[in-house]
Design an enzyme around this catalytic site. Structure first.
Site, PDB file in Angstrom:
ATOM      1  N   TYR A 177      88.735 -49.611 -67.732  1.00 53.50           N
ATOM      2  CA  TYR A 177      88.930 -48.169 -67.690  1.00 53.50           C
ATOM      3  C   TYR A 177      90.055 -47.821 -66.738  1.00 53.50           C
ATOM      4  O   TYR A 177      90.551 -48.679 -65.986  1.00 53.50           O
ATOM      5  CB  TYR A 177      87.637 -47.456 -67.262  1.00 53.50           C
ATOM      6  CG  TYR A 177      87.303 -47.587 -65.794  1.00 53.50           C
ATOM      7  CD1 TYR A 177      86.795 -48.771 -65.274  1.00 53.50           C
ATOM      8  CD2 TYR A 177      87.510 -46.519 -64.917  1.00 53.50           C
ATOM      9  CE1 TYR A 177      86.490 -48.895 -63.929  1.00 53.50           C
ATOM     10  CE2 TYR A 177      87.208 -46.635 -63.574  1.00 53.50           C
ATOM     11  CZ  TYR A 177      86.697 -47.821 -63.082  1.00 53.50           C
ATOM     12  OH  TYR A 177      86.412 -47.940 -61.743  1.00 53.50           O
ATOM     13  N   GLU A 182      88.548 -53.709 -49.717  1.00 54.41           N
ATOM     14  CA  GLU A 182      88.793 -52.300 -50.088  1.00 54.41           C
ATOM     15  C   GLU A 182      87.490 -51.517 -50.009  1.00 54.41           C
ATOM     16  O   GLU A 182      86.479 -52.023 -49.514  1.00 54.41           O
ATOM     17  CB  GLU A 182      89.403 -52.225 -51.480  1.00 54.41           C
ATOM     18  CG  GLU A 182      88.514 -52.828 -52.556  1.00 54.41           C
ATOM     19  CD  GLU A 182      89.098 -52.729 -53.959  1.00 54.41           C
ATOM     20  OE1 GLU A 182      89.916 -51.843 -54.219  1.00 54.41           O
ATOM     21  OE2 GLU A 182      88.704 -53.542 -54.815  1.00 54.41           O
ATOM     22  N   ARG A 191      74.203 -58.080 -79.915  1.00 51.85           N
ATOM     23  CA  ARG A 191      74.444 -58.730 -78.628  1.00 51.85           C
ATOM     24  C   ARG A 191      74.663 -60.241 -78.761  1.00 51.85           C
ATOM     25  O   ARG A 191      73.889 -60.937 -79.418  1.00 51.85           O
ATOM     26  CB  ARG A 191      73.253 -58.459 -77.684  1.00 51.85           C
ATOM     27  CG  ARG A 191      73.517 -58.871 -76.257  1.00 51.85           C
ATOM     28  CD  ARG A 191      72.348 -58.484 -75.380  1.00 51.85           C
ATOM     29  NE  ARG A 191      72.623 -58.783 -73.984  1.00 51.85           N
ATOM     30  CZ  ARG A 191      72.485 -59.999 -73.458  1.00 51.85           C
ATOM     31  NH1 ARG A 191      72.065 -61.003 -74.193  1.00 51.85           N
ATOM     32  NH2 ARG A 191      72.750 -60.195 -72.181  1.00 51.85           N
ATOM     33  N   ARG A 249      98.560 -50.040 -65.393  1.00 49.56           N
ATOM     34  CA  ARG A 249      97.361 -50.724 -64.870  1.00 49.56           C
ATOM     35  C   ARG A 249      96.343 -50.939 -65.983  1.00 49.56           C
ATOM     36  O   ARG A 249      95.729 -52.000 -66.083  1.00 49.56           O
ATOM     37  CB  ARG A 249      96.757 -49.916 -63.708  1.00 49.56           C
ATOM     38  CG  ARG A 249      95.626 -50.659 -63.025  1.00 49.56           C
ATOM     39  CD  ARG A 249      95.231 -50.005 -61.710  1.00 49.56           C
ATOM     40  NE  ARG A 249      94.609 -48.705 -61.912  1.00 49.56           N
ATOM     41  CZ  ARG A 249      94.291 -47.873 -60.919  1.00 49.56           C
ATOM     42  NH1 ARG A 249      94.545 -48.209 -59.660  1.00 49.56           N
ATOM     43  NH2 ARG A 249      93.733 -46.708 -61.166  1.00 49.56           N
ATOM     44  N   LYS A 260      90.436 -53.499 -63.704  1.00 48.16           N
ATOM     45  CA  LYS A 260      89.528 -52.345 -63.545  1.00 48.16           C
ATOM     46  C   LYS A 260      88.464 -52.402 -64.638  1.00 48.16           C
ATOM     47  O   LYS A 260      88.551 -51.682 -65.641  1.00 48.16           O
ATOM     48  CB  LYS A 260      90.367 -51.056 -63.619  1.00 48.16           C
ATOM     49  CG  LYS A 260      89.773 -49.894 -62.859  1.00 48.16           C
ATOM     50  CD  LYS A 260      90.847 -48.872 -62.585  1.00 48.16           C
ATOM     51  CE  LYS A 260      90.288 -47.546 -62.101  1.00 48.16           C
ATOM     52  NZ  LYS A 260      89.377 -47.597 -60.991  1.00 48.16           N
ATOM     53  N   LEU A 317      91.718 -53.732 -56.072  1.00 49.07           N
ATOM     54  CA  LEU A 317      92.377 -53.016 -57.168  1.00 49.07           C
ATOM     55  C   LEU A 317      93.735 -52.534 -56.647  1.00 49.07           C
ATOM     56  O   LEU A 317      93.803 -51.981 -55.545  1.00 49.07           O
ATOM     57  CB  LEU A 317      91.535 -51.810 -57.593  1.00 49.07           C
ATOM     58  CG  LEU A 317      92.123 -51.076 -58.789  1.00 49.07           C
ATOM     59  CD1 LEU A 317      91.766 -51.815 -60.074  1.00 49.07           C
ATOM     60  CD2 LEU A 317      91.632 -49.641 -58.850  1.00 49.07           C
ATOM     61  N   HIS A 374      77.192 -63.196 -76.233  1.00 51.20           N
ATOM     62  CA  HIS A 374      78.163 -63.186 -75.138  1.00 51.20           C
ATOM     63  C   HIS A 374      79.607 -63.342 -75.600  1.00 51.20           C
ATOM     64  O   HIS A 374      80.483 -62.621 -75.142  1.00 51.20           O
ATOM     65  CB  HIS A 374      77.836 -64.278 -74.118  1.00 51.20           C
ATOM     66  CG  HIS A 374      76.654 -63.942 -73.265  1.00 51.20           C
ATOM     67  ND1 HIS A 374      75.395 -63.774 -73.784  1.00 51.20           N
ATOM     68  CD2 HIS A 374      76.540 -63.735 -71.938  1.00 51.20           C
ATOM     69  CE1 HIS A 374      74.559 -63.478 -72.813  1.00 51.20           C
ATOM     70  NE2 HIS A 374      75.230 -63.448 -71.672  1.00 51.20           N
TER      71      HIS A 374
END
Ligand code: PMP
Length: 287
Positions: A33, A177, A100, A52, A145, A201, A102
């Protein structure tokens, strides 16, 4: 609209939107995101955020069906639909919807794009923050991110329960951070930041502040520093889109910083000017 939700082409109020239960974001946090604010319907630093986002997608091997230009145009279009002058724009892409399992779903399964836009109040520059420290137990891809934010969520809750505003994550002695911002300090007349490696980040605000400092002739130092060095710094800063570059007054209840207020104020004002110039807004006072 008072707010906006978008999911794979469908638009509505956020509270009316739904996502399929097989979205891999729900099972695995299998997505990335980005987010930025918009003033006067102009997204701030959109190129930086798209860079990014593109890196994050590549980092987890999600291949969008839209081009970068299409995605950029979509965000610019969506932001016009929300009435408020100042909004937060959040967009995420997951690996798609599939039962589902992996490993990646078959090639024909396409990524899901979700956007939401909500009214947002930019924090004033003179806001001061209190922090707590916490061992950084996140994984080793913090430069991507991703939606996997459980350690950040737990740290944010611990921060709230301590009556504070942000956390200082550290791996051993080394400061990384915050849980939703970067940590910087002013020390020996320089603006200091941990290097942009896989432990943090690469914050857009961090980048802009480093550029702003250079324009003001302030030295910038990109090198690891310890919690102890942070405690002794002349100023401690928290930087992010939302919290800007706010001054920290306490870490773990102990007073910190407060010795380079003038330099910090110059940085904040120059950053504010830059923000106002790009968005055409007057979010920050320019003295
Ligand atoms: N670190 C983390 C973990 C974050 O979530 C954020 C907020 N996006 C930041 C740093 C600051 O990044 P930016 O300046 O781009 O908002």
């Amino acid at each position: 609209m008072e707010n906006l939700g978008y999911y794979n082409g469908k638009i509505g109020l956020i509270e009316e939107m739904t996502v399929p239960m097989t979205d891999r974001g729900l099972f695995f946090g299998d997505g990335v995101y980005d987010a930025t604010c918009a003033v006067n319907h102009t997204l701030f630093a959109l190129e930086d955020h798209m860079n990014r986002f593109t890196n994050s997608l590549a980092g987890v091997r999600i291949k969008p069906t839209q081009t970068r230009e299409e995605l950029t145009a979509l965000l610019c279009e969506l932001v016009k639909k929300v009435d408020s002058d100042c909004v937060m724009v959040y967009w995420q892409m997951t690996r798609g919807s599939y039962l589902r399992g992996h490993a990646f779903p078959p090639e024909e399964i396409k990524p899901n794009l979700l956007v939401f836009i909500t009214p947002f109040q930019m924090g004033p520059f003179d806001r001061t923050l209190r922090l707590i420290t916490r061992e950084d137990t996140r994984y080793y891809h913090c430069n991507i991110k991703t939606l996997n934010l459980l350690p950040n969520v737990l740290a944010a809750q611990a921060t709230k329960e301590a009556g504070c505003d942000e956390v200082v994550f550290h791996r051993g002695d080394r400061v990384t951070e915050g849980c939703h911002s970067n940590i910087m300090m002013i020390s020996g007349g320089a603006l200091c930041t941990p290097p942009a490696d896989e432990l943090i980040l690469p914050g857009i605000t961090r980048k802009h502040l480093m550029q702003t400092a250079e324009q003001l002739g302030m030295p910038v130092r990109e090198a690891p520093f310890t919690v102890e060095e942070l405690m002794q710094a002349d100023e401690v800063l928290v930087t992010s889109n939302g919290s800007l570059c706010s001054r920290v007054t306490h870490i773990d209840g102990k007073p910190v910083g407060g010795r380079a207020g003038e330099m910090l104020r110059r940085l904040q004002l120059a950053y504010g000017k830059r923000f106002n110039a790009e968005t055409g807004g007057k979010v920050y006072d320019e003295e």
